[in-house]
Design a protein around this motif. Structure first.
Motif, PDB file in Angstrom:
ATOM      1  N   ILE A 259       0.868  -1.180   0.000  1.00  0.00           N
ATOM      2  CA  ILE A 259       0.000   0.000   0.000  1.00  0.00           C
ATOM      3  C   ILE A 259       0.902   1.226   0.000  1.00  0.00           C
ATOM      4  N   LEU A 260       0.704   2.114  -0.968  1.00  0.00           N
ATOM      5  CA  LEU A 260       1.630   3.218  -1.156  1.00  0.00           C
ATOM      6  C   LEU A 260       1.688   4.160   0.035  1.00  0.00           C
ATOM      7  N   ALA A 261       0.543   4.561   0.544  1.00  0.00           N
ATOM      8  CA  ALA A 261       0.503   5.582   1.588  1.00  0.00           C
ATOM      9  C   ALA A 261       0.505   4.950   2.972  1.00  0.00           C
ATOM     10  N   ALA A 262       1.200   5.598   3.901  1.00  0.00           N
ATOM     11  CA  ALA A 262       1.101   5.233   5.313  1.00  0.00           C
ATOM     12  C   ALA A 262      -0.141   5.910   5.884  1.00  0.00           C
ATOM     13  N   GLN A 263      -0.494   5.553   7.100  1.00  0.00           N
ATOM     14  CA  GLN A 263      -1.670   6.176   7.706  1.00  0.00           C
ATOM     15  C   GLN A 263      -1.505   6.295   9.214  1.00  0.00           C
ATOM     16  N   GLU A 264      -2.192   7.276   9.764  1.00  0.00           N
ATOM     17  CA  GLU A 264      -2.239   7.459  11.211  1.00  0.00           C
ATOM     18  C   GLU A 264      -3.449   6.702  11.744  1.00  0.00           C
ATOM     19  N   VAL A 265      -3.230   5.953  12.814  1.00  0.00           N
ATOM     20  CA  VAL A 265      -4.279   5.128  13.388  1.00  0.00           C
ATOM     21  C   VAL A 265      -4.314   5.337  14.892  1.00  0.00           C
ATOM     22  N   PRO A 266      -5.448   4.978  15.532  1.00  0.00           N
ATOM     23  CA  PRO A 266      -5.497   5.063  16.990  1.00  0.00           C
ATOM     24  C   PRO A 266      -4.481   4.118  17.633  1.00  0.00           C
ATOM     25  N   GLY A 267      -4.013   4.499  18.803  1.00  0.00           N
ATOM     26  CA  GLY A 267      -3.083   3.636  19.524  1.00  0.00           C
ATOM     27  C   GLY A 267      -1.917   4.420  20.081  1.00  0.00           C
ATOM     28  N   PRO A 268      -1.039   3.760  20.817  1.00  0.00           N
ATOM     29  CA  PRO A 268       0.115   4.427  21.417  1.00  0.00           C
ATOM     30  C   PRO A 268       0.981   5.090  20.351  1.00  0.00           C
ATOM     31  N   PRO A 269       1.432   6.335  20.578  1.00  0.00           N
ATOM     32  CA  PRO A 269       2.244   7.029  19.575  1.00  0.00           C
ATOM     33  C   PRO A 269       3.564   6.306  19.307  1.00  0.00           C
ATOM     34  N   ASN A 270       3.951   6.270  18.031  1.00  0.00           N
ATOM     35  CA  ASN A 270       5.265   5.754  17.656  1.00  0.00           C
ATOM     36  C   ASN A 270       6.002   6.722  16.739  1.00  0.00           C
ATOM     37  N   ALA A 271       5.425   7.927  16.551  1.00  0.00           N
ATOM     38  CA  ALA A 271       6.020   8.938  15.676  1.00  0.00           C
ATOM     39  C   ALA A 271       5.910  10.306  16.343  1.00  0.00           C
ATOM     40  N   ARG A 272       7.050  10.994  16.473  1.00  0.00           N
ATOM     41  CA  ARG A 272       7.074  12.284  17.162  1.00  0.00           C
ATOM     42  C   ARG A 272       7.882  13.294  16.360  1.00  0.00           C
ATOM     43  N   THR A 273       7.349  14.498  16.225  1.00  0.00           N
ATOM     44  CA  THR A 273       7.996  15.549  15.452  1.00  0.00           C
ATOM     45  C   THR A 273       7.824  16.886  16.157  1.00  0.00           C
ATOM     46  N   ARG A 274       8.915  17.653  16.231  1.00  0.00           N
ATOM     47  CA  ARG A 274       8.841  19.036  16.707  1.00  0.00           C
ATOM     48  C   ARG A 274       8.913  19.941  15.481  1.00  0.00           C
ATOM     49  N   MET A 275       8.093  20.997  15.454  1.00  0.00           N
ATOM     50  CA  MET A 275       7.976  21.845  14.271  1.00  0.00           C
ATOM     51  C   MET A 275       8.122  23.324  14.627  1.00  0.00           C
ATOM     52  N   GLU A 276       8.763  24.063  13.738  1.00  0.00           N
ATOM     53  CA  GLU A 276       8.894  25.508  13.885  1.00  0.00           C
ATOM     54  C   GLU A 276       8.515  26.186  12.576  1.00  0.00           C
ATOM     55  N   LEU A 277       7.880  27.336  12.664  1.00  0.00           N
ATOM     56  CA  LEU A 277       7.645  28.182  11.493  1.00  0.00           C
ATOM     57  C   LEU A 277       8.790  29.172  11.402  1.00  0.00           C
ATOM     58  N   VAL A 278       9.565  29.094  10.324  1.00  0.00           N
ATOM     59  CA  VAL A 278      10.748  29.960  10.170  1.00  0.00           C
ATOM     60  C   VAL A 278      10.374  31.281   9.521  1.00  0.00           C
ATOM     61  N   GLU A 279       9.604  31.223   8.442  1.00  0.00           N
ATOM     62  CA  GLU A 279       9.192  32.424   7.709  1.00  0.00           C
ATOM     63  C   GLU A 279       7.806  32.198   7.127  1.00  0.00           C
ATOM     64  N   ARG A 280       7.150  33.314   6.815  1.00  0.00           N
ATOM     65  CA  ARG A 280       5.845  33.236   6.165  1.00  0.00           C
ATOM     66  C   ARG A 280       5.796  34.230   5.018  1.00  0.00           C
ATOM     67  N   ARG A 281       5.206  33.791   3.920  1.00  0.00           N
ATOM     68  CA  ARG A 281       4.940  34.678   2.789  1.00  0.00           C
ATOM     69  C   ARG A 281       3.506  34.435   2.344  1.00  0.00           C
ATOM     70  N   GLY A 282       2.626  35.297   2.734  1.00  0.00           N
ATOM     71  CA  GLY A 282       1.225  35.148   2.354  1.00  0.00           C
ATOM     72  C   GLY A 282       0.656  33.855   2.894  1.00  0.00           C
ATOM     73  N   ASP A 283       0.213  32.972   1.976  1.00  0.00           N
ATOM     74  CA  ASP A 283      -0.448  31.745   2.410  1.00  0.00           C
ATOM     75  C   ASP A 283       0.479  30.536   2.426  1.00  0.00           C
ATOM     76  N   ILE A 284       1.800  30.754   2.337  1.00  0.00           N
ATOM     77  CA  ILE A 284       2.736  29.633   2.483  1.00  0.00           C
ATOM     78  C   ILE A 284       3.771  29.966   3.555  1.00  0.00           C
TER      79      ILE A 284
END
Length: 317
Positions: free
Chosen positions: A200-225
């Motif tokens: 199956i090409l795509a992965a998916q998020e499912v209910p259950g204990p987390p196994n994937a963690r990501t921290r995110m920052e917004l560096v810059e913004r230009r309009g709607d991106i």
């Protein structure tokens, strides 16, 4: 540790021969009969041709077309290569010594041979161009993702570096260009459970204990991106793409999320705007702190008009 059996055939195009172990149980009279059964995608006439040419071997040498089936034995041969269109982007070396090699992979180039991508992969290109037949990757990047990949030059050190990634001891930093939503407050941390099912090409998020963690920052913004910096602390398949999509800001150029698009593998325009920008770790051999930075940029940010129009991105600096 059990030593890997040396193939009786040399590498071809930087690739080891395929090895097939013959099952202990089976009623095939010849190796040829077994191969016809086991390799349904290969025409029987092609198997006959390879046997006549001595291209299928065991430890004693080439097999004849009537070679008897030997339960528990092993055979080797080189698979026929798919018809591949060259990926028209450079693969610059960031760092090289006698132990490791770091390259700045372009979009659209797979890390290792798989499916329809064999010669047009980073591993095979590097083995051939740099004359490093024993080169192996310490980790992988998706074909769609550009940026840093660490390879191991010295086979004796393979386990030490691969263990770094398996134990999540490598600090990874990514950049992405995606939509902007005013309701999201950065920095933020996201965690979920991600599964990837075979075939199956795509992965998916499912209910259950987390196994994937990501921290995110917004560096810059230009309009709607916006331009984002992403710090994964786990390495699930398509983790960053899924996490960005779950926030309602899918990465630009993503052909899987939120929906799979029917883009040809020969279409090298509008690449996924995701870059493995930095790798940092304590070297398991020397003990030194190492940091490597990509020289690539994301075209939708530096040349948005060119990206939207499908023009080729500029080469790495």
């Amino acid at each position: 540790m059990r030593r890997r059996q040396q193939p009786p055939l040399p590498k071809r195009f930087g690739l080891d021969p395929a090895r097939l172990r013959l099952p202990e149980e089976g009623d095939w009279a010849t190796v040829r009969d077994h191969l016809v059964h086991r390799l349904p995608r290969v025409a029987p006439a092609r198997i006959d041709e390879m046997l006549r040419a001595g291209e299928i071997v065991d430890l004693d040498g080439p097999l004849t077309p009537d070679a008897p089936y030997v339960p528990g034995g092993a055979i080797w041969f080189h698979r026929d290569l798919p018809d591949e269109k060259p990926v028209p982007f450079d693969l610059p070396v960031v760092y090289r010594d006698d132990t490791i090699l770091v390259v700045d992979k372009p979009h659209f180039l797979a890390t290792i041979p798989r499916g329809s991508h064999i010669l047009q992969t980073a591993l095979v290109r590097l083995r051939r161009e740099l004359d490093l037949p024993d080169l192996v990757p310490a980790h992988r990047l998706d074909r769609a993702t550009a940026g840093l990949v660490l390879f191991i030059v010295d086979p004796a050190r393979r386990g030490a570096y691969q263990t770094l990634f398996q134990r999540q001891l490598v600090r990874k930093e990514y950049e992405a260009v995606a939509g902007y939503r005013s309701g999201l407050l950065f920095p933020l941390a996201l965690e979920s459970r991600i599964i990837k099912e075979k075939n199956i090409l795509a992965a998916q998020e499912v209910p259950g204990p987390p196994n994937a963690r990501t921290r995110m920052e917004l560096v810059e913004r230009r309009g709607d991106i916006g331009r984002y910096r992403l710090y994964p602390t786990t390495g699930r398949t398509h983790q960053l793409r899924l996490h960005m999509n779950s926030l309602g800001i899918p990465i630009l150029g993503d052909d899987f999320y939120p929906v799979i698009t029917d883009k040809s593998v020969h279409d090298f325009t509008r690449p996924l705007q995701l870059l493995a920008a930095a790798l940092e770790f304590t070297d398991p051999v020397t003990g030194a702190n190492r940091r490597f930075d990509s020289t690539r940029t994301l075209q939708a940010w530096t040349d948005p008009g060119g990206w939207a129009a499908g023009r080729e991105p500029a080469p790495a600096r």
